[in-house]
Scaffold this motif. Sequence first.
Motif, PDB file in Angstrom:
ATOM      1  N   PRO A 190      -4.488  -7.123  -8.043  1.00  0.00           N
ATOM      2  CA  PRO A 190      -3.707  -8.366  -8.120  1.00  0.00           C
ATOM      3  C   PRO A 190      -4.253  -9.264  -9.228  1.00  0.00           C
ATOM      4  O   PRO A 190      -5.468  -9.316  -9.453  1.00  0.00           O
ATOM      5  N   THR A 191      -3.346  -9.929  -9.928  1.00  0.00           N
ATOM      6  CA  THR A 191      -3.793 -10.815 -11.012  1.00  0.00           C
ATOM      7  C   THR A 191      -4.494 -12.050 -10.467  1.00  0.00           C
ATOM      8  O   THR A 191      -5.423 -12.575 -11.078  1.00  0.00           O
ATOM      9  N   ASP A 192      -4.049 -12.509  -9.305  1.00  0.00           N
ATOM     10  CA  ASP A 192      -4.677 -13.656  -8.636  1.00  0.00           C
ATOM     11  C   ASP A 192      -5.705 -13.103  -7.644  1.00  0.00           C
ATOM     12  O   ASP A 192      -5.351 -12.514  -6.637  1.00  0.00           O
ATOM     13  N   THR A 193      -6.981 -13.292  -7.946  1.00  0.00           N
ATOM     14  CA  THR A 193      -8.043 -12.776  -7.077  1.00  0.00           C
ATOM     15  C   THR A 193      -8.592 -13.851  -6.133  1.00  0.00           C
ATOM     16  O   THR A 193      -9.683 -13.698  -5.590  1.00  0.00           O
TER      17      THR A 193
ATOM     18  N   THR B  85      -7.392  -5.818   1.957  1.00  0.00           N
ATOM     19  CA  THR B  85      -8.386  -6.836   1.590  1.00  0.00           C
ATOM     20  C   THR B  85      -9.776  -6.222   1.431  1.00  0.00           C
ATOM     21  O   THR B  85     -10.544  -6.616   0.547  1.00  0.00           O
ATOM     22  N   HIS B  86     -10.095  -5.245   2.272  1.00  0.00           N
ATOM     23  CA  HIS B  86     -11.423  -4.634   2.228  1.00  0.00           C
ATOM     24  C   HIS B  86     -11.630  -3.813   0.957  1.00  0.00           C
ATOM     25  O   HIS B  86     -12.766  -3.596   0.540  1.00  0.00           O
ATOM     26  N   HIS B  87     -10.535  -3.378   0.339  1.00  0.00           N
ATOM     27  CA  HIS B  87     -10.633  -2.518  -0.849  1.00  0.00           C
ATOM     28  C   HIS B  87     -10.359  -3.263  -2.151  1.00  0.00           C
ATOM     29  O   HIS B  87     -10.360  -2.644  -3.213  1.00  0.00           O
ATOM     30  N   SER B  88     -10.138  -4.556  -2.072  1.00  0.00           N
ATOM     31  CA  SER B  88      -9.642  -5.285  -3.231  1.00  0.00           C
ATOM     32  C   SER B  88     -10.710  -5.668  -4.244  1.00  0.00           C
ATOM     33  O   SER B  88     -10.377  -6.099  -5.351  1.00  0.00           O
ATOM     34  N   SER B  89     -11.973  -5.502  -3.910  1.00  0.00           N
ATOM     35  CA  SER B  89     -13.037  -5.878  -4.843  1.00  0.00           C
ATOM     36  C   SER B  89     -13.281  -4.777  -5.876  1.00  0.00           C
ATOM     37  O   SER B  89     -13.288  -3.593  -5.554  1.00  0.00           O
ATOM     38  N   GLU B  90     -13.486  -5.184  -7.115  1.00  0.00           N
ATOM     39  CA  GLU B  90     -13.850  -4.241  -8.177  1.00  0.00           C
ATOM     40  C   GLU B  90     -15.358  -4.060  -8.256  1.00  0.00           C
ATOM     41  O   GLU B  90     -15.859  -3.388  -9.166  1.00  0.00           O
ATOM     42  N   HIS B  91     -16.067  -4.662  -7.311  1.00  0.00           N
ATOM     43  CA  HIS B  91     -17.513  -4.496  -7.197  1.00  0.00           C
ATOM     44  C   HIS B  91     -17.812  -3.776  -5.889  1.00  0.00           C
ATOM     45  O   HIS B  91     -16.992  -3.742  -4.978  1.00  0.00           O
ATOM     46  N   PHE B  92     -18.999  -3.201  -5.806  1.00  0.00           N
ATOM     47  CA  PHE B  92     -19.380  -2.492  -4.579  1.00  0.00           C
ATOM     48  C   PHE B  92     -20.839  -2.770  -4.299  1.00  0.00           C
ATOM     49  O   PHE B  92     -21.732  -2.338  -5.039  1.00  0.00           O
TER      50      PHE B  92
ATOM     51  N   ILE C  86      -5.667 -11.828   0.735  1.00  0.00           N
ATOM     52  CA  ILE C  86      -5.238 -11.548   2.111  1.00  0.00           C
ATOM     53  C   ILE C  86      -3.748 -11.216   2.180  1.00  0.00           C
ATOM     54  O   ILE C  86      -3.345 -10.296   2.899  1.00  0.00           O
ATOM     55  N   PHE C  87      -2.921 -11.924   1.390  1.00  0.00           N
ATOM     56  CA  PHE C  87      -1.469 -11.841   1.595  1.00  0.00           C
ATOM     57  C   PHE C  87      -0.705 -11.097   0.497  1.00  0.00           C
ATOM     58  O   PHE C  87       0.496 -10.862   0.651  1.00  0.00           O
ATOM     59  N   HIS C  88      -1.358 -10.694  -0.600  1.00  0.00           N
ATOM     60  CA  HIS C  88      -0.586 -10.165  -1.733  1.00  0.00           C
ATOM     61  C   HIS C  88       0.187  -8.898  -1.395  1.00  0.00           C
ATOM     62  O   HIS C  88       1.302  -8.685  -1.879  1.00  0.00           O
ATOM     63  N   GLU C  89      -0.388  -8.027  -0.553  1.00  0.00           N
ATOM     64  CA  GLU C  89       0.315  -6.783  -0.220  1.00  0.00           C
ATOM     65  C   GLU C  89       1.472  -7.037   0.744  1.00  0.00           C
ATOM     66  O   GLU C  89       2.494  -6.352   0.696  1.00  0.00           O
TER      67      GLU C  89
END
Length: 299
Positions: free
Chosen positions: A236-239, A114-121, A245-248
Amino acid sequence: MKYTGSDFSVGALFGFIIVLTLVEMYFSYAHDRKLYTKRDTWTNIYLMVSAIVINLTMKTATFFLLAYCYQFRLFQISNIWFYWLVLILAQDFLYWFLHSVGHYVRFFWAMHVTHHSSEHFNLTTGFRSTVFEPFYRVFFYLPLAFMGFTAMDILFAYLVTQIYGNLVHTQYNIKLPKWYEYIFVTPSHHRVHHASNVRYLDKNMGMVLILWDRWFGTFQAELPEDKIKYGLTTQPTDTGAVNIIFHEFIALTADVKKAPTFMDKVKYIVNPPGWSHDGSTKIAKIMQKELLEQESLEN
């Protein structure tokens, strides 16, 4: 209710982060850098609140478990300055170990992702918490209690180092002395950590000190020729926050179900992300080895 000096210190530091975040937001919009989006920022806040709720739920159990183990301490440091120095150093090393486990064991990666899932920083990315970490984090810090550090001091040291960890979530280039960059985690180091480029995967795990990464082989400098791409290798396609939280966990469950043997099922859980029983996907170390081999042939 009585407030302590520690309470005021932590409150002041959190307030400082909030002010810095608002300042970064302002300059991002003023200079059209597009470091923030509304959806991503609200997702970060949602995940932070979720983590805070779980942290508060686990706070009493965490405190009493650390306090119980403190009774069996092996030694006690009497000098207050040396006490806090050793506590911060030991706590930071144990965080490095905890963080590494979160990257090299897929079950824990399913929570840490979850902490790495953002395409922004940006500074709010630091709020994009590993929501379920409070359930297991205390077990990594139990050695501190056996080393003679009180539960309250362990929790305070953790808060202080976490606040430092939040401050390095920025794309603004901050010039720091070379000696500082050699010893401490900087924004440049942590940008690498959040990159999805093959070269940068599973690098720079430290919270305060980058020395652990230099010593244990997980350090990688930011390279101008390999521009950072933030997020996951497969987004993930659903952001939406719930899927983040649960996709992985969903993907891990699917992989375990398709594994042909019991041992393969176990390996999907305990091996690094990317491991597959048929070699259809690869772990980061294999991909990095192939990248270096390809670059050596090109040169």
